[in-house]
Motif scaffolding. Structure first.
Motif, PDB file in Angstrom:
ATOM      1  N   VAL A 165      -2.276   3.902  -6.603  1.00 18.29           N
ATOM      2  CA  VAL A 165      -2.943   4.501  -5.127  1.00 18.29           C
ATOM      3  C   VAL A 165      -4.120   3.683  -5.481  1.00 18.29           C
ATOM      4  CG1 VAL A 165      -3.372   6.436  -4.566  1.00 18.29           C
ATOM      5  CG2 VAL A 165      -2.449   6.530  -7.106  1.00 18.29           C
TER       6      VAL A 165
ATOM      7  N   GLY B 216       3.310   2.040  -8.526  1.00 14.10           N
ATOM      8  CA  GLY B 216       2.658   3.401  -8.251  1.00 14.10           C
ATOM      9  C   GLY B 216       1.269   3.512  -7.877  1.00 14.10           C
TER      10      GLY B 216
ATOM     11  N   HIS C  77       1.159  -0.942  -0.015  1.00 17.47           N
ATOM     12  CA  HIS C  77       0.065   0.041  -0.139  1.00 17.47           C
ATOM     13  C   HIS C  77       0.853   1.204  -0.182  1.00 17.47           C
ATOM     14  CE1 HIS C  77      -3.398   2.940   1.380  1.00 17.47           C
ATOM     15  NE2 HIS C  77      -3.686   1.602   1.316  1.00 17.47           N
ATOM     16  N   GLU C  78       0.203   2.800  -0.625  1.00 14.69           N
ATOM     17  CA  GLU C  78       1.438   3.847  -0.593  1.00 14.69           C
ATOM     18  C   GLU C  78       1.600   3.734   0.636  1.00 14.69           C
ATOM     19  OE1 GLU C  78      -2.275   3.068  -1.735  1.00 14.69           O
ATOM     20  OE2 GLU C  78      -3.387   5.004  -2.261  1.00 14.69           O
TER      21      GLU C  78
ATOM     22  N   GLU D  19       4.059   8.798  -5.632  1.00 12.52           N
ATOM     23  CA  GLU D  19       2.675   8.567  -4.927  1.00 12.52           C
ATOM     24  C   GLU D  19       2.001   6.840  -5.597  1.00 12.52           C
ATOM     25  OE1 GLU D  19      -1.506  10.183  -6.417  1.00 12.52           O
ATOM     26  OE2 GLU D  19       0.138   9.703  -8.431  1.00 12.52           O
ATOM     27  N   GLY D  20       2.083   6.293  -4.612  1.00 16.28           N
ATOM     28  CA  GLY D  20       1.915   4.590  -4.695  1.00 16.28           C
ATOM     29  C   GLY D  20       2.047   3.984  -3.975  1.00 16.28           C
ATOM     30  N   GLY D  21       1.686   2.930  -3.387  1.00 16.34           N
ATOM     31  CA  GLY D  21       2.672   1.344  -3.181  1.00 16.34           C
ATOM     32  C   GLY D  21       2.508   0.857  -4.890  1.00 16.34           C
TER      33      GLY D  21
ATOM     34  N   ALA E 268       6.686   1.070   0.778  1.00  9.86           N
ATOM     35  CA  ALA E 268       6.381   2.217  -0.466  1.00  9.86           C
ATOM     36  C   ALA E 268       7.088   3.418  -0.314  1.00  9.86           C
ATOM     37  CB  ALA E 268       5.240   2.352  -0.633  1.00  9.86           C
ATOM     38  N   GLU E 269       6.674   3.710   1.139  1.00 13.48           N
ATOM     39  CA  GLU E 269       7.640   5.147   1.606  1.00 13.48           C
ATOM     40  C   GLU E 269       9.136   5.263   2.009  1.00 13.48           C
ATOM     41  OE1 GLU E 269       5.193   7.891   2.634  1.00 13.48           O
ATOM     42  OE2 GLU E 269       3.985   7.089   2.893  1.00 13.48           O
TER      43      GLU E 269
END
Lengths: 490, 1104
Positions: B623, B621, B526-527, B567-569, B532-533
């Protein structure tokens, strides 16, 4: 889902019939001939061309630098076994990157790619002209691989003794059995075969079939550069001049890297390195991706005195572009220096991993070499004016203010007994400077029987004599033990 | 058996119509073993011809003349029981099974052979004997049950196939897993995971096994074929032994419904099982690290991971917290964490999480046809908060008897699985340090074991508390929510079995199966997840420089490292597809001449067709919050390309297989039995080379039923059979292809990117199958009315033409070639015994003990592993040693600074070995022993009293070594947990004489650039002091069951009902104390691997 399944079942039932038929015919041949995975069948010239993309060895021969007079004992560096062995001219027992064994293995692997193509090229579907071009590239890569091997693992070519000097196996067909026995051909045989393949390849090679810049393949210019080196090493001066001239054409200067302008343009070291090895640079004739730790591992490097002696002293008392302020130079250990040459590239084994392979782009043929080859050949022919004319193209881009070369300057500088010797000395020095860290110095040491001295940790000196047998690298241990190849004398 | 039942059914019809004149006795006949009703039991009045046969529910009714009559109950496989009628009108009887079921048949998958005529080594297990209601995967139930079969349940996560070895290993680099056969057809794995990969904890280990899809309640029995004779008909696939599963069939008679259900609770692990420091001790270590300059405000702001202390510094640097008095540590802040003592097991594992299984089955039938239908549902809420699984399985089986000559079985099975596991990447091996690493690992067990207990999941106000991992904020609870994998498996198959009796002696049989299975693994990142972060972590310039997930664009050399996932994961999907088709036709002919000479011939042909396709696609990416819209930054593609990482992969794998077989058996007077088999197989796996693809295999065997000899006639001897076999079997080696193997790739260069081809393997026209010659001798015996029975086997095996790596001159272009270059020998014995220890009235005590021991040693192998490979947990193959031997660095004590030292090959004391080296491996390293257990076995004790039965099952393994998990590093962070042994670590000079626990290095050493000293810690983890004996005794199962009395259950209309309570994996009764809680069977590899859960299960079985 059910529908999908039923469809599958329909498919199965047709297969049942197929299978039943096969059985009644008593032939399982086709059924069992299905390819087991997504391997590629070598059945078109396009695929053959793609296979040749890997006919260039990933192994580097830059380990010859550690054996040459381009290095000193460097303090404060981690020295791997292969660094120490090379520096002391011992047989190198390590087999990883940057070792003779690695170069041997990767080069023969490249040759195997060429041989697979040559074995089937006549039967492949495709355009006739493309087929010829592919055959040409295959012959050239095969010749080049063997040529580099014979010059590392055998004595330098000597017309008198070549027929009896042990060379290396020249492989002309794919290996198809689990264990195959090979024998060393003589240096003469290897040179003859290289010459045959080189000339055939030169005839056929056609750069128009390459996508992109084509610089990662043998173009005609690269092939001519190879011919230039081949005949220089063979001491066939006329042919060296002939092929060099074909390559250099009317304006040899364009094949000399314009270092002054590159130095002016670049914004940071990374960019500088990229420009040096860029396919767009006309001086780069053949680029090969080498998997090597050479640019990053620290073992033996030239010290400040050596660098200064090389670059600060010249017949014109001019400023050498390569030792100017803008030219990037790195420190190695406490007293080593590296002249920037290679881009540090890294292939990670996975995205966040710090494990992977270092690689770099290596220009294995450069225009400068062809120009210096021809100048050397002219000098041997005692055509000193022609030699100096060639050298002038070169000097214009290596020294600020483009000093004009005069025989007298050279004679004074080298305190030489003849004009010819002065010119040859100058050429040899410039080759050393031009190709530092690129491994070519070693071949000059072999060609001219130069004596090499290395300082040791305790302040002593070790010497590699003119005809020292250790100038011939030992055949890899496995090739002696398992392959049964005759070792070189020690 | 089938025939007998059918006959019984008819007799029952007749007997129920008899007139009743005398007094009537009735009752119910059940098995003393499991309480199930026994249909078709013969009930006879002693010394008369009168009698009856029990009905399908085990009820009988009989007219008796006088109270002194004795009823004789007899049934195949059970001891005959005599009961005097007396005045009773209801006599319920429990029949005790024979210690060995002499009349049983051996089901080889190709044919059914009477046990006494069988010459090979085979063991059959009734599902009822090994059924552990809490276990959802049938393959796990074999642990410790059969001599010579070693089962390592390397992970408890549903779907992981256990590592099963029948008589040890037969291949050095290839597959050693046995062949699974279900109802006569080979059960292909869903996707192939190599033998060494089972322990990796990578996500693909969950979707390899097909057995996980089978409802254990559908299984009637297992037959394990061990030696070359037993497996002969499988020819070139039988080298590793065969496990034949026979599923339940329909029964003619009244419709019967049965239900079985069980509820299990998982017991979570606790800290007292493990060697981990509490938070107070941890904090004192962190203070030492602070004093040594390893954690401070500068290191913390650029730390990849930090815990409590790093957080304090980070907050101070952001002016959100203050220093303590006079610039000291903020004790008030740290105190919260010092006392936290987080119980990560409590946080991450579920308390009393329930697993339930429900299974319904229905059988019904007439003379002309019968059916078996079953439906089952498994729902496991999971050991941890991050895993769960549901499995739905259904089977429909119909048998049609068109005439005496022609019958047909139809089977349709389907199963579907939905599973959720924590998100994981595949692990990588770092040859520099000799360590495995797995990026973004959030395996709950690994997290609990490896995370500092001073880290807290929640703030004081109850909200989630974040620390730093991968340069980004991290909280495990949130991460497990946002980073997970969904696994779906659907498996459908249909099978037809034809039987046609051409005449009395000749029969034609055919089996046809089609199967389609698909597996999907979707990794949702997940984003907002840390994974992802981490791509967006560029808060400070330090992090920008250090974060490897930021992109340094070569075309923009002056630019800052930039974010490629603005943006996004991610949404990474792997799918595997299996298409399978199988057909076998066989003819068998049997004839007995003068009841003396029994001759059987079997001949036939089979064809197998397997297509596999696997795809991997990475969505970048994605989302999720916006409904899954995808925004892929072009520089991400550039970023990945430049590192040689592709975002899509397609793989194809096809197998074509054809075989012909012929088997002949001759028995003289059931006394001397001779058997011989020849098979001729071909496969496409060896490439188009016609020379290599075919292989004949063969086997000869004999048995001598000594008890039938006059000179061997002892009263106490019930039977004694001597067996011997010799034969050749084979298997395909790993990555075998005789053909030139050219693979496609994309060049990795800064410019001029193009598709290219490379030679993966040169042609090897000499390639052939991996082969095994085996000699087996053994005997089966029964003594004292079968109160004691058992089997003893000895075998010696010669594995040859194994695929090994041979180094050559390199001139051909492939310096290290795989070919038939390695040989391995092994031998071993097996012993199993069943005893009826005590029988008093309603009480009986029976035991089963089995043990197998096998030793293998490599007799030819050219090429040694690197030192780095030999010191890892799984071990490595070295000539003269076992298939996988464990090696250690030779620890030489701590030096005067507390840094570990080692002896090198010349007994010099050093800090560093060249881990890449292959030469001198055996002189540099110490050989510890085999990395795989040589011996294994089990002991079952069963006590029955009236309707109660209690079974206690122990399993054990011995003679192997285990590498302890890594615990020491040149630098520790305040994120990681620490071993309790740190309390005794080296602190001041002189301590080196007292302790082996290395010092926490000073900052100057860590950053001083002498990598040798740092490597010493990696070597220490792999040293002689970090090895334990792997042997263990596990209290595997304790089970108490109660058969509800017939008169109770009749009231609800049921015919039988049973209740049981069971505990699984209750305790390790013995294991090396050095393991400190590390389970010797479990490889703590992170990813999706979880230990086998401790389960308490209650189960009910009820039949109507």
């Amino acid at each position: 889902m059910m529908n999908k399944f039923l469809n599958k079942m329909k498919k199965f039932s047709s297969q049942t019939i197929y299978v039943a038929l096969l059985l009644t015919l008593g032939s399982c041949g086709d059924f069992l001939s299905e390819n087991p995975d997504n391997r590629v069948e070598l059945n078109t010239t396009t695929k053959a061309a793609q296979l040749l993309t890997n006919a260039y060895a990933s192994g580097a021969y830059t380990f010859t630098e550690w054996m040459s007079d381009n290095v000193n004992y460097t303090l404060g560096t981690t020295k791997l076994t292969e660094h120490n062995q090379a520096y002391a001219w011992q047989d190198i027992t390590s087999v990883e990157q940057d070792t003779p064994t690695n170069f041997w293995e990767t080069t023969y692997s490249a040759i195997a790619h060429a041989n697979e193509v040559l074995a089937v090229i006549d039967d492949l579907k495709g355009d006739e002209a493309e087929r010829d071009a592919v055959r040409g590239e295959a012959l050239l890569t095969r010749a080049y691989g063997h040529f580099m091997l014979v010059n590392l693992f055998a004595k330098h070519y000597n017309e008198q003794t070549a027929a009896s000097d042990a060379g290396i196996p020249y492989v002309e067909e794919p290996e198809t059995v689990f264990v195959k026995q090979y024998d060393r051909h003589s240096v003469q045989e290897v040179y003859d075969k290289v010459e045959r393949d080189l000339l055939d390849g030169l005839e056929l090679v056609n750069g128009s079939f390459y996508a992109n810049s084509g610089k990662y393949h043998f173009t005609r210019n690269a092939a001519l550069a190879f011919a230039s080196r081949f005949y220089l090493f063979k001491a066939d001066i006329d042919k060296c001049i002939e092929y060099s001239t074909q390559m250099l054409g009317a304006d040899p200067g364009v094949f000399v890297k314009d270092l002054p302008s590159i130095l002016q343009d670049y914004s940071n070291t990374d960019e500088f390195l990229r420009l040096l090895t860029s396919p767009a640079d006309q001086s780069n004739l053949l680029l090969i991706r080498n998997v090597t730790n050479f640019p990053v591992t620290v073992g033996y490097w030239p010290n400040i005195n050596l660098i200064n002696n090389l670059y600060l002293v010249n017949p014109f008392s001019a400023e050498d572009v390569r030792r100017s302020d803008r030219y990037p130079i790195f420190q190695r250990g406490t007293n080593g220096l590296t002249v920037a040459k290679y881009e540090f590239l890294f292939e990670r084994s996975s995205l966040t991993s710090n494990v992977g392979l270092y690689y770099t782009i290596m220009p294995v043929f450069r225009g400068e070499e062809v120009l210096l080859n021809r100048a050397e050949s002219y000098a041997f022919d005692n055509e000193l004016d022609l030699a100096i004319a060639d050298l002038q193209f070169y000097v214009d881009k290596r020294y600020f203010e483009k000093p004009v070369i005069t025989i007298s300057d050279l004679r004074n500088h080298y305190n030489a007994s003849s004009d010819q010797l002065a010119v040859l000395s100058f050429i040899l020095d410039e080759r050393r400077k031009e190709f530092i860290h690129e491994g070519l110095r070693w071949f000059d040491i072999k060609r001219f029987g130069l004596v090499v001295g290395h300082d040791t940790e305790d302040g002593g000196l070790i010497i590699l004599e003119e005809n020292d047998p250790r100038k011939v690298l030992q055949i890899p241990q496995a090739a002696i033990d398992v392959g049964g190849l005759e070792p070189n004398p020690r | 058996m089938k025939k007998f039942l059918f006959g019984g059914f008819i007799v029952w019809l007749i007997s129920s119509s008899l007139n009743a004149q005398d007094f009537k006795v009735s009752g119910r006949i059940t098995s003393a073993k499991d309480g199930t009703e026994l249909p078709a039991v013969n009930v006879r009045i002693k010394n008369t011809t009168r009698g009856t046969v029990a009905d399908i529910n085990g009820f009988y009714e009989l007219n008796v003349r006088k109270p002194g009559d004795t009823l004789v109950f007899s049934f195949i496989g059970f001891t005959s029981t005599e009961i005097v009628v007396g005045q009773r009108s209801t006599i319920d009887v429990q029949l005790v099974p024979d210690a060995t079921e002499l009349e049983e048949v051996v089901v080889t998958g190709f044919q059914e052979v009477e046990r006494k005529l069988f010459t090979g080594s085979a063991v059959s297990l009734k599902m009822d004997d090994v059924r552990a209601p809490g276990m959802s995967d049938a393959s796990q139930m074999l642990e410790g049950r059969i001599a010579g079969v070693t089962v390592d349940n390397v992970s408890g996560t549903f779907g992981t196939s256990p590592k099963i070895r029948i008589r040890g290993n037969t291949s050095i680099n290839g597959d050693n897993q046995p062949l699974w056969v279900v109802d006569g057809v080979i059960l292909e794995d869903l996707n192939s995971v190599s033998a060494d990969d089972i322990i990796t904890g990578n996500a693909n280990t969950l979707t390899a096994s097909s057995i996980a899809g089978i409802n254990p309640d559908d299984i009637a029995s297992f037959q394990v074929l061990k030696d070359a004779s037993a497996t002969a008909l499988y020819g070139t696939r039988a080298k590793n032994g065969v496990i034949v599963i026979t599923t339940k069939r329909g029964k003619s008679g009244a419709t019967k419904v049965s239900y079985s259900g069980n509820f299990s609770v998982h017991l979570r692990p606790t800290y007292n099982q493990f060697d981990i420091m509490n938070s107070r001790d941890e904090m004192s270590v962190y203070r030492e690290m602070y004093e040594k300059g390893l954690i401070d405000i500068t290191t913390s702001v650029k730390a990849q991971n930090y815990g409590a202390m790093g957080k304090m510094f980070a907050l101070i640097s952001e002016h959100e917290e203050n220093w303590g008095l006079y610039g000291s540590l903020n004790e008030e802040f740290l105190n919260q964490y010092e006392t936290a003592n987080t119980d990560w097991f409590d946080v991450l594992f579920r308390d009393y999480s329930v697993q339930q299984q429900h299974s319904f089955s229905l059988t019904s039938g007439t003379e002309k046809h019968n059916s078996y239908y079953s439906l089952s549902f498994l729902n496991d809420n999971g050991q941890t908060i991050a895993d769960n699984v549901k499995r739905y399985a259904g089977t429909a089986k119909n048998s049609f008897y068109f005439s005496n000559k022609f019958s047909l079985d139809l089977k349709l099975t389907a199963n579907y699985r939905e599973q959720k596991v924590p998100g994981t990447q595949n692990r990588d091996f770092d040859p520099i340090t000799g360590r495995y690493r797995r990026d973004f690992d959030i395996n709950p067990l690994s997290y609990a074991l490896n995370t500092s207990r001073s880290i807290r999941p929640y703030n004081n106000d109850g909200s989630l508390e974040y620390f730093r991992r991968n340069y980004a904020p991290f909280n495990i609870l949130r991460e497990l929510d946002l980073n997970y994998m969904n696994i779906n498996v659907a498996d459908l198959s249909t099978q037809v079995d034809l039987n046609y009796k051409i005449n009395e002696r000749l029969a034609f049989r055919s089996a046809i199966q089609g199967r389609y299975a698909t597996t999907k693994r979707e990794h949702v990142i997940h984003e907002y997840s840390n994974q992802a972060e981490a791509y967006r972590a560029d808060d400070t310039q330090y992090i920008q420089e250090l974060n490897p997930l930021l992109f340094r664009d070569p075309d923009d050399p002056t630019g800052q490292p930039k974010i490629v996932l603005p943006e996004g994961g991610f949404n990474n999907v792997n799918t595997d597809e299996l298409k399978y088709f199988y057909i076998r036709n066989s003819v068998d002919w049997s004839h007995t001449i003068n009841t003396v000479h029994a001759i059987t011939l079997l001949g036939g042909q089979e064809i197998k067709f397997t297509d596999r396709m696997s795809r991997r696609a990475d969505g970048i990416g994605v989302v999720y919050e916006n409904g899954g819209v995808v925004n892929t930054d072009p520089s991400m593609i550039d970023f990945l390309n430049r590192q040689g990482i592709s975002i899509f992969e397609l793989n194809k794998d096809t197998e074509r297989f054809a075989g012909f077989f012929l088997n002949a058996a001759y028995a003289y007077n059931e006394k001397y039995v001779f058997n011989g088999t020849i098979r001729y197989d071909g496969s496409n796996r060896l490439g188009k080379s016609v020379d290599a693809r075919y292989l004949p295999t063969w086997n000869v065997s004999g048995a001598w039923n000594l008890d039938r000899e006059a000179f061997f006639d002892f009263d106490w001897m019930d039977y004694f059979k001597l067996r011997a076999t010799y034969g050749l079997s084979a298997n395909l080696g790993p990555n075998t292809s005789a053909l030139l193997n050219i693979q496609s790739d994309v060049t990795l260069r800064p410019t001029d990117v193009e598709t290219y081809l490379r030679i993966e393997d040169l042609e090897n026209s000499n390639l052939t199958w991996e082969k095994l010659k085996e000699f087996n001798v053994g005997f089966d015996f029964g003594l004292f009315g079968n109160k004691i029975s058992g089997t003893v086997d000895y075998y010696t095996r010669n594995s040859f033409d194994l695929i090994g790596i041979l180094q050559n001159s390199g001139v051909g272009g492939e310096p290290y070639k795989s070919g038939n270059y390695a040989d391995m020998k092994s031998n071993g014995f097996e012993f199993s015994i069943n005893t009826l220890n005590l029988r008093r009235g309603d009480f009986a005590w029976t035991s089963n003990f089995n043990v197998g021991y096998t030793r293998d040693w490599i007799t030819r192998l050219d090429y040694n592993p690197r030192i780095a490979d030999a010191i890892v947990q799984g071990g490595a193959a070295v000539q003269g040693g076992p298939r996988r031997g464990l090696f250690s660095t030779k620890y030489a004590g701590l030096d005067y600074r507390g840094i570990p030292t080692f002896y090198d090959g010349d007994d010099e004391v050093v800090y560093y070995y060249d881990l890449q080296e292959r030469e001198n491996l055996t002189s540099v390293l110490k050989y510890e022993g085999p990395a795989e257990p040589r011996g294994a076995g089990g002991l079952t004790n069963m006590f029955t009293y009236k309707n109660f039965s209690l079974s206690v099952f122990l399993s054990f393994k011995f003679d192997y070594k285990i590498r302890l998990d890594d615990a020491f590093y040149p630098a520790y962070t305040d994120y990681s947990s620490l071993s309790q042994s740190f309390v005794n670590r080296w602190v001041v000079p002189g301590d080196e004489n007292e302790t082996d626990i290395p010092v926490i290095l000073d900052r100057e050493v860590v950053f001083g650039g002498n990598s040798d000293l740092l490597n010493a810690y990696d070597l220490f983890n792999k040293s002689t002091v970090r090895v334990a004996d792997g042997g263990y005794i596990r209290l595997k199962t304790v089970r108490l069951s109660y058969q509800l009395p017939a008169n109770w259950i009749r009231r609800i209309g049921a015919s039988n009902a049973q209740l049981s309570v069971e505990g699984q994996n209750l305790a390790l009764l013995y294991s090396d104390s050095k393991l400190n809680g590390q389970d010797p069977e479990f490889f703590s590899s992170g990813g999706v691997a979880l230990p086998q859960p401790r389960l308490i299960t209650t189960a009910i079985t009820i039949g109507f």
